[in-house]
Design an enzyme around this catalytic site. Structure first.
Site, PDB file in Angstrom:
ATOM      1  N   ASN A  81      45.240  37.014  28.703  1.00 55.18           N
ATOM      2  CA  ASN A  81      45.279  36.439  30.043  1.00 55.18           C
ATOM      3  C   ASN A  81      44.202  35.354  30.171  1.00 55.18           C
ATOM      4  OD1 ASN A  81      45.257  36.072  32.932  1.00 55.18           O
ATOM      5  ND2 ASN A  81      46.238  38.073  33.082  1.00 55.18           N
ATOM      6  N   HIS A 170      57.782  39.798  32.802  1.00 56.45           N
ATOM      7  CA  HIS A 170      56.554  40.070  32.057  1.00 56.45           C
ATOM      8  C   HIS A 170      55.838  41.280  32.628  1.00 56.45           C
ATOM      9  CE1 HIS A 170      55.018  37.957  35.604  1.00 56.45           C
ATOM     10  NE2 HIS A 170      53.857  38.523  35.368  1.00 56.45           N
TER      11      HIS A 170
HETATM   12  P1  H2U Z   1      51.370  38.368  37.532  1.00 54.13           P
HETATM   13  O1  H2U Z   1      52.377  37.448  38.109  1.00 54.13           O
HETATM   14  O2  H2U Z   1      51.857  39.794  37.418  1.00 54.13           O
HETATM   15  O3  H2U Z   1      50.055  38.233  38.215  1.00 54.13           O
HETATM   16  O4  H2U Z   1      51.161  37.924  36.006  1.00 54.13           O
HETATM   17  C1  H2U Z   1      50.974  36.622  35.572  1.00 54.13           C
HETATM   18  C2  H2U Z   1      49.677  36.634  34.789  1.00 54.13           C
HETATM   19  O5  H2U Z   1      49.703  35.546  33.900  1.00 54.13           O
HETATM   20  C3  H2U Z   1      48.467  36.495  35.688  1.00 54.13           C
HETATM   21  O6  H2U Z   1      47.616  37.597  35.491  1.00 54.13           O
HETATM   22  C4  H2U Z   1      48.425  34.994  33.830  1.00 54.13           C
HETATM   23  C5  H2U Z   1      47.834  35.195  35.218  1.00 54.13           C
HETATM   24  O7  H2U Z   1      46.436  35.288  35.163  1.00 54.13           O
HETATM   25  N1  H2U Z   1      48.506  33.598  33.447  1.00 54.13           N
HETATM   26  C6  H2U Z   1      47.822  33.152  32.332  1.00 54.13           C
HETATM   27  O8  H2U Z   1      47.126  33.944  31.684  1.00 54.13           O
HETATM   28  N2  H2U Z   1      47.912  31.852  31.964  1.00 54.13           N
HETATM   29  C7  H2U Z   1      48.622  30.919  32.657  1.00 54.13           C
HETATM   30  O9  H2U Z   1      48.657  29.762  32.282  1.00 54.13           O
HETATM   31  C8  H2U Z   1      49.340  31.306  33.876  1.00 54.13           C
HETATM   32  C9  H2U Z   1      49.329  32.735  34.250  1.00 54.13           C
END
Ligand code: H2U
Ligand code: ZN
Length: 364
Positions: A81, A170
């Site tokens: 993340n 996801h």
């Molecule tokens: P949620 O919609 O369940 O929050 O999940 C999306 C996750 O994807 C979120 O935690 C991550 C967000 O931090 N993310 C990335 O790590 N990189 C990105 O470029 C966009 C989203």
């Protein structure tokens, strides 16, 4: 003159039920379903999601916020993340100066797992093989991160109503160097139950529900889905293996296949309930990992919780506010009523029906 004493009917008479896993109580007041609703209406989920969008950071080949470019993945894809709530290195807050001002170190790792390369698909619409790939990846992640961390929380937030920021299918994985509250409570209650009753709590509970049948939504050779006796969310379910299994990675090949099948059947029923892509938060709970891998964790039974917020229609949700925040959880229909409704729904997804009838308007 004394009023005649009426016979207790769970659908008419409010009562409180005990949740042995969380060691708390829920107020069941099923007669409240009769009240009119004039409160907030939710927006229906976005239906026109493009299959691929270069600007969506979860899509194959797209660039993420951290600058990395996703590979052209064809089944599941896991990445760290870019906005993690837990990071592997953070300084220790040191000893607490006062019992009322306690802090401890929090270290960990956050990952995101895409279920599929397409943005316009969800688990109930994926093939069994594709769902199975997700299950295998969950088990692998639990093993890999569980080698270091005592708790690996796999969870899916589905739908904007549950705070999901991206329509691409996801889930998230947050692994931590501490047992979060829910894990601590479930560890304690299951340990005490085994000590007192000589059998794992959720293994015994699954067998009881199989006998009683009234709260069973689905079952197959290895799995059982029930609306638990103590459910809080209107259509909350508990997914349990019928055998004693402590962690995801302990599932056998055939149990993973039957899990893919029962998950897909449950999620089709959920979508069919209000003919909408059903929002929920779900997650897996199994025995702690990391330093606990060598401990006796036989009090644990692997399970998944599904917590969906919708109550009366695609646009009327249950709010857990006022009384729930200040006193205790309350629900508006009995677990048995919710199980019956889910049980009676077709398993074929409404979007895959041969002759699509016009969408039912929301009934309030
Ligand atoms: P949620 O919609 O369940 O929050 O999940 C999306 C996750 O994807 C979120 O935690 C991550 C967000 O931090 N993310 C990335 O790590 N990189 C990105 O470029 C966009 C989203
Ligand atoms: Zn649990």
């Amino acid at each position: 003159m004394e009023e005649p004493v009426s016979v207790f009917q769970p659908t008419d008479h409010q009562h409180i039920r005990y949740n042995p896993l969380h060691d708390d109580w829920v107020l069941v007041s099923a007669h409240r379903m009769k009240r009119p609703w004039q409160g907030q209406l939710e927006k229906p989920p976005e239906e026109n999601i493009p299959r691929h969008d270069d600007k969506n950071p979860l899509c194959p080949g797209a660039q993420r916020a951290g600058g990395q470019v996703n590979p052209d993945y064809e089944e599941t894809f896991v990445f760290e993340n870019d906005f993690p709530a837990l990071q592997p290195a953070a300084p220790d807050p040191g000893p607490s100066e006062h019992p009322l001002l306690q802090a401890k170190s929090a270290r960990g790792i956050c990952q995101v797992m895409c279920f599929h390369p397409w943005s316009d698909i969800t688990l109930p619409l994926m093939s069994l093989q594709e769902v199975r790939a997700v299950i295998d990846k969950w088990a692998e992640i639990n093993t890999d991160l569980g080698a270091t961390y005592p708790w690996v929380q796999i969870f899916e937030n589905k739908g904007a109503m549950m705070g999901c920021s991206n329509p691409h299918p996801h889930c998230q994985i947050w692994a931590s160097n501490f047992l979060p509250n829910e894990a601590q409570t479930e560890d304690r209650t299951q340990r005490e139950y085994l000590r007192t009753h000589g059998a794992p709590m959720l293994l015994e509970y699954g067998r009881l529900e199989e006998e009683r049948k009234e709260r069973v939504v689905l079952s197959n050779e290895d799995w059982l889905v029930v609306v638990p006796y103590w459910a809080v969310w209107p259509f909350q379910t508990l997914l349990l293996p019928r055998r004693h299994v402590t962690r995801l990675q302990d599932l056998r090949h055939e149990e993973r296949d039957s899990l893919a099948s029962i998950m897909r059947r449950l999620l089709c029923k959920y979508d069919n309930l209000f003919e909408v892509s059903f929002p929920y938060s779900m997650g897996w709970h199994g025995a702690p990992t990391g330093c606990h891998l060598t401990e006796d964790c036989s009090h644990w039974q692997l399970h998944a919780h599904y917590y969906p917020p919708l109550l009366r229609s695609a646009s009327v949700r249950k709010f857990l506010v006022g009384y729930e925040m200040l006193a205790q959880a309350q629900r508006d229909l009995t677990a048995e009523q919710a199980a019956e409704r889910l049980r009676n729904l077709p398993e074929e997804h409404y979007k895959l029906r041969p002759s699509q009838e016009p969408r039912r308007p929301d009934t309030e």
